[in-house]
Design a protein around this motif. Structure first.
Motif, short mmCIF file in Angstrom:
data_model
loop_
_atom_site.label_atom_id
_atom_site.label_comp_id
_atom_site.label_asym_id
_atom_site.label_seq_id
_atom_site.Cartn_x
_atom_site.Cartn_y
_atom_site.Cartn_z
N GLU A 1 -6.00 -6.55 -9.49
CA GLU A 1 -6.87 -7.05 -8.41
C GLU A 1 -6.15 -6.99 -7.08
O GLU A 1 -6.76 -6.66 -6.05
N ILE A 2 -4.86 -7.29 -7.08
CA ILE A 2 -4.08 -7.20 -5.83
C ILE A 2 -4.09 -5.76 -5.32
O ILE A 2 -4.30 -5.51 -4.13
N ALA B 1 -5.49 -4.17 -1.89
CA ALA B 1 -4.56 -3.40 -1.06
C ALA B 1 -5.18 -2.07 -0.65
O ALA B 1 -5.08 -1.65 0.52
N TRP B 2 -5.85 -1.39 -1.60
CA TRP B 2 -6.52 -0.13 -1.26
C TRP B 2 -7.61 -0.36 -0.22
O TRP B 2 -7.81 0.46 0.69
N GLU B 3 -8.33 -1.47 -0.34
CA GLU B 3 -9.36 -1.78 0.65
C GLU B 3 -8.74 -2.00 2.03
O GLU B 3 -9.30 -1.57 3.05
N GLN B 4 -7.60 -2.67 2.07
CA GLN B 4 -6.90 -2.85 3.34
C GLN B 4 -6.47 -1.52 3.93
O GLN B 4 -6.60 -1.28 5.13
N GLY C 1 -2.65 -11.56 3.69
CA GLY C 1 -4.07 -11.29 3.85
C GLY C 1 -4.76 -11.10 2.50
O GLY C 1 -5.89 -11.58 2.29
N ILE C 2 -4.09 -10.41 1.60
CA ILE C 2 -4.64 -10.22 0.26
C ILE C 2 -4.72 -11.55 -0.48
O ILE C 2 -5.72 -11.84 -1.15
N SER D 1 7.35 -8.14 -2.55
CA SER D 1 7.38 -7.72 -1.15
C SER D 1 6.28 -6.70 -0.89
O SER D 1 5.70 -6.14 -1.83
N ARG D 2 6.03 -6.48 0.39
CA ARG D 2 5.07 -5.43 0.76
C ARG D 2 5.51 -4.08 0.23
O ARG D 2 4.71 -3.29 -0.28
N ASP D 3 6.82 -3.79 0.32
CA ASP D 3 7.31 -2.50 -0.12
C ASP D 3 7.14 -2.31 -1.62
O ASP D 3 6.87 -1.19 -2.08
N GLU D 4 7.28 -3.37 -2.39
CA GLU D 4 7.07 -3.25 -3.84
C GLU D 4 5.62 -2.89 -4.14
O GLU D 4 5.34 -2.07 -5.02
N LEU D 5 4.69 -3.48 -3.38
CA LEU D 5 3.28 -3.17 -3.57
C LEU D 5 2.98 -1.74 -3.14
O LEU D 5 2.26 -1.01 -3.85
#
Length: 215
Positions: A20-21, A25-28, A41-42, A59-63
């Motif tokens: 779901e995350i 993220a793809w939508e962002q 934001g997510i 982290s953002r980079d891990e995502l």
């Protein structure tokens, strides 16, 4: 139980939350781009606190790495599936375009503008090299009767990017020509640079492909 590969309820829940995350993220990415990706934001969209979400992605980079890995894996699997049915270079090229058009943000994440400050881990490079290996195999199947060029000679000693593929220098050259020109057309198309120019990008892609196949 562990030996059977069956996940526990806790593991299944974690997998679902991570999926779901990634969906959010793809939508962002579609609205703000990768450089503005926000885990907070997510978390807000999912009704979670920021610290709670960081238990799933540190982290953002891990995502971003997870998204990039999924994108490269999807492309490599799609092209390999086509190649195993005997698809030639032309079919592979159109398979690439269809994959890109199916989800432009996925394509632009890996072939668009690099994300500032982000560096992909080594395993990402290995996955992306699978795509190049498929392209090199397809190029190796074509006749090569053109005279050698200075760039062919250069590639004889600069082939690290081919990851050990045994293709001859002229085949390496052809594969790079396909890779750069077709991705160039796709990247411009998906970034909207052809909008309002009045021609069909599909026909431009086909014309570039025909020209490449003729040489």
């Amino acid at each position: 139980m562990a030996g059977t590969g069956t996940k526990t309820p806790r593991e299944r829940y974690r997998t679902q939350v991570r999926a779901e995350i990634k969906k959010h993220a793809w939508e962002q990415l579609a609205t703000t781009g990768a450089s503005a990706l926000s885990l907070n934001g997510i978390a807000k969209q999912m009704g979670m606190s920021g610290p709670a979400l960081y238990r799933y992605y540190a982290s953002r980079d891990e995502l971003i790495t997870e998204l990039v890995r999924d994108a490269y894996r999807s492309l490599a699997d799609t092209l390999r599936a086509a190649a195993t049915t005997g698809a030639d270079l032309s079919v592979l090229a159109h398979t690439l375009r269809a994959w890109a058009l199916e989800d432009p943000q996925r394509y632009l994440l890996i072939y668009g503008t690099p994300v500032p400050g982000y560096h992909a881990p080594d395993d990402i490079t290995l996955i992306s090299s699978e795509t190049m290996a498929i392209l090199l195999d397809a190029c190796s199947a074509l006749p090569t009767d053109s005279p050698a060029t200075p760039f062919d000679a250069h590639l004889a000693d600069h082939r690290e990017w081919a990851n050990g593929h045994p293709a001859r220098p002229e085949v390496l050259h052809r594969a790079l020509s396909f890779w750069t020109r077709l991705h160039g057309v796709l990247s411009l198309e998906l970034a909207g640079h052809f909008t309002g120019m009045g021609f069909d990008p599909a026909l431009l892609f086909a014309a570039e492909l025909d020209d490449l196949l003729a040489h």
